[in-house]
Enzyme design. Structure first.
Site, PDB file in Angstrom:
ATOM      1  N   LYS A   1       0.734  -1.173  -0.092  1.00 40.80           N
ATOM      2  CA  LYS A   1       0.003   0.083  -0.125  1.00 40.80           C
ATOM      3  C   LYS A   1       0.807   1.422   0.049  1.00 40.80           C
ATOM      4  O   LYS A   1       0.623   2.155  -0.993  1.00 40.80           O
ATOM      5  CB  LYS A   1      -0.839   0.074   1.429  1.00 40.80           C
ATOM      6  CG  LYS A   1      -1.980  -0.885   1.314  1.00 40.80           C
ATOM      7  CD  LYS A   1      -2.837  -0.513   2.575  1.00 40.80           C
ATOM      8  CE  LYS A   1      -2.204  -0.884   3.810  1.00 40.80           C
ATOM      9  NZ  LYS A   1      -1.750  -1.974   4.396  1.00 40.80           N
TER      10      LYS A   1
ATOM     11  N   ARG B   1      11.174  -0.976  12.157  1.00 47.09           N
ATOM     12  CA  ARG B   1       9.905  -0.983  12.897  1.00 47.09           C
ATOM     13  C   ARG B   1       9.760  -1.717  14.064  1.00 47.09           C
ATOM     14  O   ARG B   1       9.934  -3.045  13.694  1.00 47.09           O
ATOM     15  CB  ARG B   1       8.909  -0.985  11.795  1.00 47.09           C
ATOM     16  CG  ARG B   1       8.787  -0.002  10.853  1.00 47.09           C
ATOM     17  CD  ARG B   1       7.597  -0.026   9.920  1.00 47.09           C
ATOM     18  NE  ARG B   1       6.554  -0.495  10.317  1.00 47.09           N
ATOM     19  CZ  ARG B   1       5.169  -0.483   9.766  1.00 47.09           C
ATOM     20  NH1 ARG B   1       5.114   0.452   8.454  1.00 47.09           N
ATOM     21  NH2 ARG B   1       4.126  -0.968  10.120  1.00 47.09           N
TER      22      ARG B   1
ATOM     23  N   ARG C   1      -0.751  -9.000  13.130  1.00 47.00           N
ATOM     24  CA  ARG C   1      -1.380  -8.011  12.281  1.00 47.00           C
ATOM     25  C   ARG C   1      -2.235  -8.354  11.273  1.00 47.00           C
ATOM     26  O   ARG C   1      -3.183  -7.921  10.912  1.00 47.00           O
ATOM     27  CB  ARG C   1      -0.138  -7.105  12.034  1.00 47.00           C
ATOM     28  CG  ARG C   1       0.263  -6.135  13.233  1.00 47.00           C
ATOM     29  CD  ARG C   1       1.707  -5.400  12.756  1.00 47.00           C
ATOM     30  NE  ARG C   1       1.599  -4.424  11.582  1.00 47.00           N
ATOM     31  CZ  ARG C   1       2.417  -4.440  10.653  1.00 47.00           C
ATOM     32  NH1 ARG C   1       3.562  -5.130  10.900  1.00 47.00           N
ATOM     33  NH2 ARG C   1       2.153  -3.779   9.644  1.00 47.00           N
TER      34      ARG C   1
ATOM     35  N   ARG D   1      11.247  -6.943   5.073  1.00 42.66           N
ATOM     36  CA  ARG D   1      11.011  -5.399   5.739  1.00 42.66           C
ATOM     37  C   ARG D   1      11.593  -5.339   6.983  1.00 42.66           C
ATOM     38  O   ARG D   1      12.439  -4.404   7.151  1.00 42.66           O
ATOM     39  CB  ARG D   1       9.596  -4.909   5.409  1.00 42.66           C
ATOM     40  CG  ARG D   1       9.710  -3.569   5.741  1.00 42.66           C
ATOM     41  CD  ARG D   1       8.103  -2.873   5.365  1.00 42.66           C
ATOM     42  NE  ARG D   1       7.424  -3.227   6.665  1.00 42.66           N
ATOM     43  CZ  ARG D   1       6.014  -2.825   6.673  1.00 42.66           C
ATOM     44  NH1 ARG D   1       5.488  -2.453   5.622  1.00 42.66           N
ATOM     45  NH2 ARG D   1       5.490  -3.088   7.868  1.00 42.66           N
TER      46      ARG D   1
ATOM     47  N   ARG E   1      -9.830   1.486   8.960  1.00 43.34           N
ATOM     48  CA  ARG E   1      -9.372   0.155   8.985  1.00 43.34           C
ATOM     49  C   ARG E   1     -10.552  -0.575   9.988  1.00 43.34           C
ATOM     50  O   ARG E   1     -10.746  -1.815  10.204  1.00 43.34           O
ATOM     51  CB  ARG E   1      -8.039   0.283   9.843  1.00 43.34           C
ATOM     52  CG  ARG E   1      -6.952  -0.257   9.085  1.00 43.34           C
ATOM     53  CD  ARG E   1      -5.741   0.053   9.885  1.00 43.34           C
ATOM     54  NE  ARG E   1      -4.690  -0.617   9.474  1.00 43.34           N
ATOM     55  CZ  ARG E   1      -3.395  -0.162   9.229  1.00 43.34           C
ATOM     56  NH1 ARG E   1      -3.431   1.077   8.869  1.00 43.34           N
ATOM     57  NH2 ARG E   1      -2.382  -0.870   8.821  1.00 43.34           N
TER      58      ARG E   1
HETATM   59  P1  AMP Z   1       0.853   0.726   8.746  1.00 50.72           P
HETATM   60  O1  AMP Z   1       2.099   1.626   8.642  1.00 50.72           O
HETATM   61  O2  AMP Z   1      -0.465   1.228   8.072  1.00 50.72           O
HETATM   62  O3  AMP Z   1       1.005  -0.623   8.733  1.00 50.72           O
HETATM   63  O4  AMP Z   1       0.390   0.990  10.541  1.00 50.72           O
HETATM   64  C1  AMP Z   1       1.165   0.736  11.355  1.00 50.72           C
HETATM   65  C2  AMP Z   1       0.399   0.667  12.770  1.00 50.72           C
HETATM   66  O5  AMP Z   1      -0.281   2.075  13.165  1.00 50.72           O
HETATM   67  C3  AMP Z   1      -0.826  -0.161  12.842  1.00 50.72           C
HETATM   68  O6  AMP Z   1      -0.529  -1.456  13.111  1.00 50.72           O
HETATM   69  C4  AMP Z   1      -1.758   0.382  13.891  1.00 50.72           C
HETATM   70  O7  AMP Z   1      -1.176   0.229  15.226  1.00 50.72           O
HETATM   71  C5  AMP Z   1      -1.558   1.925  13.660  1.00 50.72           C
HETATM   72  N1  AMP Z   1      -2.642   2.238  12.626  1.00 50.72           N
HETATM   73  C6  AMP Z   1      -2.480   3.004  11.502  1.00 50.72           C
HETATM   74  N2  AMP Z   1      -3.496   3.228  10.829  1.00 50.72           N
HETATM   75  C7  AMP Z   1      -4.289   2.956  11.534  1.00 50.72           C
HETATM   76  C8  AMP Z   1      -5.955   2.907  11.702  1.00 50.72           C
HETATM   77  N3  AMP Z   1      -6.587   3.425  10.494  1.00 50.72           N
HETATM   78  N4  AMP Z   1      -6.607   2.749  12.767  1.00 50.72           N
HETATM   79  C9  AMP Z   1      -5.860   2.170  13.894  1.00 50.72           C
HETATM   80  N5  AMP Z   1      -4.705   2.197  13.875  1.00 50.72           N
HETATM   81  C10 AMP Z   1      -3.776   2.568  12.982  1.00 50.72           C
END
Ligand code: AMP
Length: 187
Positions: free
Chosen positions: A14, A133, A144, A127, A88
């Site tokens: 994404k 991270r 996740r 990654r 989400r």
């Molecule tokens: P990502 O970089 O999109 O994989 O997001 C990393 C982490 O940020 C996720 O595992 C969540 O803990 C938090 N996060 C990102 N976007 C959201 C969202 N829309 N709702 C809740 N938590 C989020």
């Protein structure tokens, strides 16, 4: 004005695709994960709240995430956007509907990238070697994926019902996936 969502499980690509797509439409790339990580790095109150959830691979509570997105979408540069990683949850879908209605705006399409489960795990483990991270450990990576299936996959029928969903095969090279996305969106 073009307003897009990009969805898909962790590791679907994404973020990579959203950056190019945002520049193609001349809009803002709004990644909730990136905004959270920036806040964690700066030690802001938002970052402090988000960190424990992120490290555990859980979603940050809706009220925190929704308020952050509401603020960001009010910015002048966010008339056209690619929202990456939001919504989400079904609660976030309802909030986004409300925000867009207030702005007199609507979504043009919801892109979902599909990638085999084992390929997702392999990509995320790769990654993890370089990302730094704290949520890229194998246990959290698997957790996740489960959170995505339980909380986020149910959003797909909602957007399909609205006629907005564009499913794109996310397997293969970055360039191949980009070409499929552009075709699916007629760009
Ligand atoms: P990502 O970089 O999109 O994989 O997001 C990393 C982490 O940020 C996720 O595992 C969540 O803990 C938090 N996060 C990102 N976007 C959201 C969202 N829309 N709702 C809740 N938590 C989020």
């Amino acid at each position: 004005m073009t307003r897009l969502l990009i969805m898909g499980p962790p590791g679907a690509g994404k973020g990579t695709q959203a950056v190019g797509l945002a520049s193609l439409i001349g809009g803002a790339h709004i990644s909730t994960g990136d905004i959270f990580r920036a806040n964690v790095a700066e030690g802001t109150p938002l970052g402090v709240k988000a960190k424990e959830y992120m490290d555990a691979g859980q979603y940050v509570p809706d009220e925190v995430t929704n308020a952050m997105v509401r603020d960001r979408l009010a910015d002048d540069d966010a008339q056209s956007f690619v929202l990456d990683g939001y919504p989400r949850t079904l609660d976030q879908v309802a909030t986004l509907d409300g925000i867009l209605a207030e702005l007199g705006a609507s979504l043009d399409a919801v892109l979902v990238l599909t990638v085999d489960h084992e390929e997702l795990i392999a990509r995320l483990l790769k990654r993890a070697e370089t990302s730094g991270r704290s949520d890229d450990t194998e246990e959290v990576i698997r957790g996740r994926q489960e959170v995505y299936i339980a909380e986020t996959a149910p959003l797909l029928p909602v957007y399909r019902e609205r006629g907005l969903l564009r499913e794109v095969d996310g397997m293969g090279s970055i360039e191949e996936v980009t070409a499929r996305i552009n075709e699916a969106l007629g760009l």
